[in-house]
Scaffold this motif. Sequence first.
Motif, PDB file in Angstrom:
ATOM      1  N   MET A  28       0.805  -1.216   0.000  1.00  0.00           N
ATOM      2  CA  MET A  28       0.000   0.000   0.000  1.00  0.00           C
ATOM      3  C   MET A  28       0.847   1.278   0.000  1.00  0.00           C
ATOM      4  N   MET A  29       2.134   1.157   0.298  1.00  0.00           N
ATOM      5  CA  MET A  29       2.975   2.354   0.412  1.00  0.00           C
ATOM      6  C   MET A  29       2.964   3.207  -0.864  1.00  0.00           C
ATOM      7  N   PRO A  30       3.075   2.612  -2.058  1.00  0.00           N
ATOM      8  CA  PRO A  30       2.986   3.430  -3.270  1.00  0.00           C
ATOM      9  C   PRO A  30       1.665   4.192  -3.373  1.00  0.00           C
ATOM     10  N   LEU A  31       0.576   3.601  -2.845  1.00  0.00           N
ATOM     11  CA  LEU A  31      -0.724   4.269  -2.879  1.00  0.00           C
ATOM     12  C   LEU A  31      -0.681   5.606  -2.155  1.00  0.00           C
ATOM     13  N   PHE A  32      -0.043   5.621  -0.979  1.00  0.00           N
ATOM     14  CA  PHE A  32       0.011   6.861  -0.194  1.00  0.00           C
ATOM     15  C   PHE A  32       0.905   7.900  -0.874  1.00  0.00           C
ATOM     16  N   ALA A  33       1.991   7.436  -1.453  1.00  0.00           N
ATOM     17  CA  ALA A  33       2.891   8.366  -2.140  1.00  0.00           C
ATOM     18  C   ALA A  33       2.195   8.995  -3.347  1.00  0.00           C
ATOM     19  N   ILE A  34       1.486   8.166  -4.116  1.00  0.00           N
ATOM     20  CA  ILE A  34       0.832   8.657  -5.340  1.00  0.00           C
ATOM     21  C   ILE A  34      -0.374   9.535  -5.014  1.00  0.00           C
ATOM     22  N   THR A  35      -1.262   9.050  -4.123  1.00  0.00           N
ATOM     23  CA  THR A  35      -2.448   9.848  -3.774  1.00  0.00           C
ATOM     24  C   THR A  35      -2.052  11.138  -3.071  1.00  0.00           C
ATOM     25  N   GLY A  36      -1.015  11.070  -2.226  1.00  0.00           N
ATOM     26  CA  GLY A  36      -0.555  12.280  -1.541  1.00  0.00           C
ATOM     27  C   GLY A  36      -0.035  13.313  -2.531  1.00  0.00           C
ATOM     28  N   LEU A  37       0.705  12.853  -3.539  1.00  0.00           N
ATOM     29  CA  LEU A  37       1.247  13.774  -4.550  1.00  0.00           C
ATOM     30  C   LEU A  37       0.126  14.389  -5.385  1.00  0.00           C
ATOM     31  N   ILE A  38      -0.834  13.555  -5.803  1.00  0.00           N
ATOM     32  CA  ILE A  38      -1.956  14.075  -6.610  1.00  0.00           C
ATOM     33  C   ILE A  38      -2.768  15.083  -5.810  1.00  0.00           C
ATOM     34  N   LEU A  39      -3.028  14.779  -4.534  1.00  0.00           N
ATOM     35  CA  LEU A  39      -3.777  15.709  -3.688  1.00  0.00           C
ATOM     36  C   LEU A  39      -3.036  17.031  -3.542  1.00  0.00           C
ATOM     37  N   TYR A  40      -1.708  16.960  -3.431  1.00  0.00           N
ATOM     38  CA  TYR A  40      -0.906  18.180  -3.325  1.00  0.00           C
ATOM     39  C   TYR A  40      -1.008  19.011  -4.601  1.00  0.00           C
TER      40      TYR A  40
END
Length: 394
Positions: A370-382
């Motif tokens: 799941m770690m890539p999920l947080f990195a990707i969603t966090g970047l998109i949200l930013y």
Amino acid sequence: MYKNIWFKLHLILGLSAGFILLIVGFTGAMLSFEKEILSAINQDTYKVTVFDKSKLSTKELLEKFQEQKPQSKINGITISSFEDASVSINVAGEGQNARKGVTYYVNPYTAEILPELKGVSFFKTVENIHRRLLLDDFGKQIVALSVVSLLVLMFTGIYTYYPRLKKNFLQSLKLNFQSKGRFLLANLHSAIGMWVIPFYLVASLTGLYWSYEFVSNGLHSITGVEKPKKPQMKASAEGQNRAQGEKSEQKSKEPRAEMPIQTGEKISFDDVSLAVDTFKSLVKNEYSSANLRFPQKGSVYSFDYLAVDVPHERAKNKIEFDIKTNEVSKHEKYEDKTLIQKLMGSILPLHTGEYFGVIGQTLMFLSSLMMPLFAITGLILYVKRTKNKKLIKG
């Protein structure tokens, strides 16, 4: 005010350490079932055909192996109680193999040297990426700082999400796939994040055990559990001579740990065979595998062994005895240890989730994935948040 500060800290750490954590998490997931994968693709090495005749004695096995590898200096042997399991023999290595030596798998019925393990170099590379990013000590420090960042990210994430948790705890942990766009991304990032925090907390704290020596020393000091020493294998004759030369040329420097220079006495295969037979008699064959590292001298032999039903591969027992008198000087059993001793001796199984069985191992695998999920969603949200701010200002 404080919520805004913690949110910004969460954002900054996520952007700066997110990519490294993505790599660490993904490679960690790849390593989760390493043993199971290696076992599946190396059946010709781990398993042998069971013959009607009995297995070779330890002496015969070592002698036949030595005939095939006359230049190799045998350091130890690992045996199994299972009839179809191979035996592994460790010999002195050189260079990067000096500390751990080189392991050969041997048929216990014929002494045939079995094929080398496939996939080991691949997983070693993945582990190197996971622990050091292929950058040695510098990479190790980057990974360690990223793990510290992950701990702060978890704390700041809980703090900023706390109002929703307080308002409706169960609802805040649910995934809402009916939402779209930014709201869906935020829901995935936050809800799944709450679910995996316990696993990331365990993985982070155990990871720091290897990253910083003061962490491991501190834990052993607080718990009162003695820190295990890394076993050293005897180097080959060439390696010993080279180490002797380096010592004479550089008297001001200590000899390298992986190149021990004490040769000790030549080990008799008769003594090793007697030690193995004595071990089997003392534990009444109630073991699945047992490892013997040959002593440099004397008649005292020490075995690390696993019982038949063990929770994980670090749940080892240890027995030490004198082959001349059969007197047992030490017999430590995993089942007799306190909870703290079991935990401190199981850092790796805790890190991988194996300590809690296959369910814990699977959950840790899914959490790492799941770690890539947080990195990707966090970047998109930013990015979306930045664009909205620009639109509002424009």
